[in-house]
Motif scaffolding. Structure first.
Motif, PDB file in Angstrom:
ATOM      1  N   ARG A   1     -22.987   9.267  15.004  1.00  0.00           N
ATOM      2  CA  ARG A   1     -23.262  10.604  15.547  1.00  0.00           C
ATOM      3  C   ARG A   1     -24.771  10.799  15.546  1.00  0.00           C
ATOM      4  O   ARG A   1     -25.398  10.831  14.502  1.00  0.00           O
ATOM      5  CB  ARG A   1     -22.600  11.694  14.684  1.00  0.00           C
ATOM      6  CG  ARG A   1     -21.086  11.717  14.751  1.00  0.00           C
ATOM      7  CD  ARG A   1     -20.519  12.103  16.108  1.00  0.00           C
ATOM      8  NE  ARG A   1     -20.981  13.378  16.619  1.00  0.00           N
ATOM      9  CZ  ARG A   1     -20.218  14.460  16.723  1.00  0.00           C
ATOM     10  NH1 ARG A   1     -18.976  14.459  16.319  1.00  0.00           N
ATOM     11  NH2 ARG A   1     -20.735  15.563  17.241  1.00  0.00           N
TER      12      ARG A   1
ATOM     13  N   LEU B   1     -25.397   8.671  10.733  1.00  0.00           N
ATOM     14  CA  LEU B   1     -25.853   9.957  11.271  1.00  0.00           C
ATOM     15  C   LEU B   1     -27.350   9.926  11.560  1.00  0.00           C
ATOM     16  O   LEU B   1     -28.118   9.347  10.786  1.00  0.00           O
ATOM     17  CB  LEU B   1     -25.604  11.073  10.253  1.00  0.00           C
ATOM     18  CG  LEU B   1     -24.162  11.290   9.795  1.00  0.00           C
ATOM     19  CD1 LEU B   1     -24.132  12.298   8.653  1.00  0.00           C
ATOM     20  CD2 LEU B   1     -23.292  11.779  10.956  1.00  0.00           C
TER      21      LEU B   1
ATOM     22  N   ALA C   1     -26.728  14.782  14.699  1.00  0.00           N
ATOM     23  CA  ALA C   1     -26.319  15.259  13.381  1.00  0.00           C
ATOM     24  C   ALA C   1     -27.526  15.405  12.458  1.00  0.00           C
ATOM     25  O   ALA C   1     -28.098  14.410  12.007  1.00  0.00           O
ATOM     26  CB  ALA C   1     -25.329  14.269  12.779  1.00  0.00           C
TER      27      ALA C   1
ATOM     28  N   ARG D   1     -30.429  12.724  13.526  1.00  0.00           N
ATOM     29  CA  ARG D   1     -30.613  13.982  14.259  1.00  0.00           C
ATOM     30  C   ARG D   1     -31.071  13.742  15.688  1.00  0.00           C
ATOM     31  O   ARG D   1     -31.097  14.638  16.513  1.00  0.00           O
ATOM     32  CB  ARG D   1     -31.612  14.877  13.525  1.00  0.00           C
ATOM     33  CG  ARG D   1     -32.970  14.248  13.291  1.00  0.00           C
ATOM     34  CD  ARG D   1     -34.000  15.291  12.953  1.00  0.00           C
ATOM     35  NE  ARG D   1     -33.840  15.819  11.632  1.00  0.00           N
ATOM     36  CZ  ARG D   1     -34.705  15.639  10.625  1.00  0.00           C
ATOM     37  NH1 ARG D   1     -35.795  14.886  10.806  1.00  0.00           N
ATOM     38  NH2 ARG D   1     -34.510  16.193   9.455  1.00  0.00           N
TER      39      ARG D   1
ATOM     40  N   ILE E   1     -24.160  19.959  13.305  1.00  0.00           N
ATOM     41  CA  ILE E   1     -23.693  18.988  14.309  1.00  0.00           C
ATOM     42  C   ILE E   1     -22.947  19.749  15.417  1.00  0.00           C
ATOM     43  O   ILE E   1     -22.114  20.604  15.107  1.00  0.00           O
ATOM     44  CB  ILE E   1     -22.789  17.934  13.611  1.00  0.00           C
ATOM     45  CG1 ILE E   1     -22.442  16.776  14.531  1.00  0.00           C
ATOM     46  CG2 ILE E   1     -21.555  18.509  12.992  1.00  0.00           C
ATOM     47  CD1 ILE E   1     -21.868  15.553  13.795  1.00  0.00           C
TER      48      ILE E   1
END
Ligand SMILES: Cc1cc2nc3c(=O)[nH]c(=O)nc-3n(C[C@H](O)[C@H](O)[C@H](O)COP(=O)(O)OP(=O)(O)OC[C@H]3O[C@@H](n4cnc5c(N)ncnc54)[C@H](O)[C@@H]3O)c2cc1C
Length: 401
Positions: free
Chosen positions: A122, A41, A125, A43, A144
């Motif tokens: 991802r 994950l 996220a 961001r 998310i």
């Protein structure tokens, strides 16, 4: 993507910088314990520009960790100019000793390799919180795709960079490394109109512009250079890093055209705190694994990601209880063998290094300038700087033996 399939993993890694990407790749390619479910994950997309970095690595050390590809190498470096406070340049030459990366493209390749090998990635996220409601799992609460979702895993790797807020203030993790050892600010800009050698990096010293740190000019492509400063922690309040960079540019490169300033913190000391606890493993800057003197952290983050992956693999294969606690403890010992011990020695010598007076640097530089490049060595440079200060040689002995 099927949201249900995202819910439970063997390992969640937060942070897709070099530490997290390397940890994910190592875990998924571990032939001894394959088929782990891994979620990576971040961001932000790891290839989003700008990457807050000067992007220099030692070539040999880097190549042991990831194959070097021309498409994301900005420059091949064959030397360093050490620049004294009065502006004298001392050259250290070693053919092809370093690289200036295009980190965005390098991260992209790593992420693609992870995804190809089965890591679920991802990059939209934002991990907000880590908590436990059972001994067996960690829950990551994640913002998310416009909603909040919880992902669970047995083990969790925190590769969130310096400061590591995610694992702070969790009672079960009291005493865990917090990624803020000797935290120093660094700031840089991309500048044009500077005369530089594309095969050298330049390092500037002196108390006026770089107290407790140094300035740099690292070559990029098309006449652009990455120009920056790192300031020692003790000087943050009196020497605002942005102001220091402005002054550096004004004094040394008055004709340069430059854009925005970017920056970040660097955790550049080696602490003795554990880097794994209760199924949480730290990697990269979040484990304070940057070289305390050079402030390089890319190769170190890759190494640290590998250490974390090895520990997590063994931890997953072990029974809960004593054996897992032993593996967590051994992650620190492993890191100390790989790099931490030498970082601790460097950290001890760092304070003494910054006691060197500008006049001493200038005197040494004047002498060293005259040494032909084929006779120049780091050892000679080091001793010429220190020769009239035996007190410091003693204090910096940990760099030598
Ligand atoms: C100005 C500057 C110049 C530098 N120059 C060099 C250099 O020339 N050479 C060198 O070797 N090193 C350099 N460094 C150090 C180097 O950049 C770091 O050591 C390295 O990036 C550490 O990698 P990492 O994977 O640990 O962390 P990072 O690269 O910081 O990656 C952490 C990732 O975690 C993500 N993240 C954080 N929190 C969350 C969250 N809650 N949820 C989701 N995602 C999250 C971030 O978005 C980020 O992508 C420099 C550092 C600075 C600040």
């Amino acid at each position: 993507m099927d949201e249900k399939a995202l819910e439970f993993y063997d390992v969640i890694i937060c942070g897709a910088g070099p530490a997290g990407l390397k940890a994910a790749f190592e875990l998924v390619s571990d032939s001894e314990s394959p088929s782990k479910r891994i979620l990576l994950l971040d961001r932000r997309f790891p290839w989003k520009e700008p990457v807050s970095c000067a992007e220099a690595v030692a070539k040999e050390a880097f190549a042991e960790l990831w194959p070097v590809r021309d498409k994301w190498v900005r420059q091949v470096i064959s030397g360093v100019y050490f620049v004294s406070p009065s502006g004298d340049k001392v050259e250290f030459y070693q053919k092809d000793c370093g690289l200036i990366l295009n980190r965005a493209l390098f991260h992209r390749e790593m992420a693609e390799e992870c995804e190809k090998s089965g890591v679920v990635c991802r990059f939209d996220a934002d991990v907000k919180r880590l908590y436990r409601d059972s001994e067996a799992f960690w829950n990551a609460e994640v913002a998310i795709g416009g909603e909040t979702q919880v992902f669970r895993s047995k083990a969790f790797i925190d590769a969130t960079g310096p400061g590591a807020k995610l694992t702070k203030d969790i009672p079960e993790l009291a005493g865990l490394e917090s990624g803020d050892t000797d935290l120093e600010p660094a700031v840089f800009t991309l500048a044009e109109g500077i005369e530089y050698s594309p095969e050298h990096i330049e390092l500037y010293f002196g108390k006026k512009h770089f107290p407790g740190g140094y300035g740099w000019v690292f070559p990029r492509e098309n006449g652009v250079a990455n120009v920056g400063v790192v300031v020692g922690r003790d000087y943050i309040k009196t020497h605002a890093p942005r102001k220091m960079l402005e002054n550096f540019l004004k004094e040394f490169f008055p004709k340069a055209a430059f854009g925005k300033f970017y920056g970040g913190m660097i955790a550049c000391g080696q602490s003795l705190k554990p880097i794994a606890m209760q199924g949480i493993f730290k990697a990269g800057d979040s484990a304070s694994c940057v070289n305390p003197m050079s402030r390089s952290g890319i190769v170190e983050a890759l190494k640290s990601g590998r250490v974390a992956a090895k520990a997590v693999s063994a931890w997953l294969a072990a029974e809960p209880g004593q054996e897992r606690r032993r593996i967590e403890k051994s992650a620190f010992d492993h890191w100390m063998r790989v790099q931490g011990k030498s970082h601790r020695q460097i950290a001890q010598a760092k304070k003494a290094f910054y006691e060197i007076q500008d006049a001493q640097f200038d005197k040494a530089a004047k002498k060293l300038c005259k040494v032909p490049r084929e006779k120049q060595s780091l050892f000679r440079i080091f001793f010429t700087v220190l020769v009239s200060m035996p007190r410091l040689i003693w204090k910096m002995r940990s760099l030598i033996w």
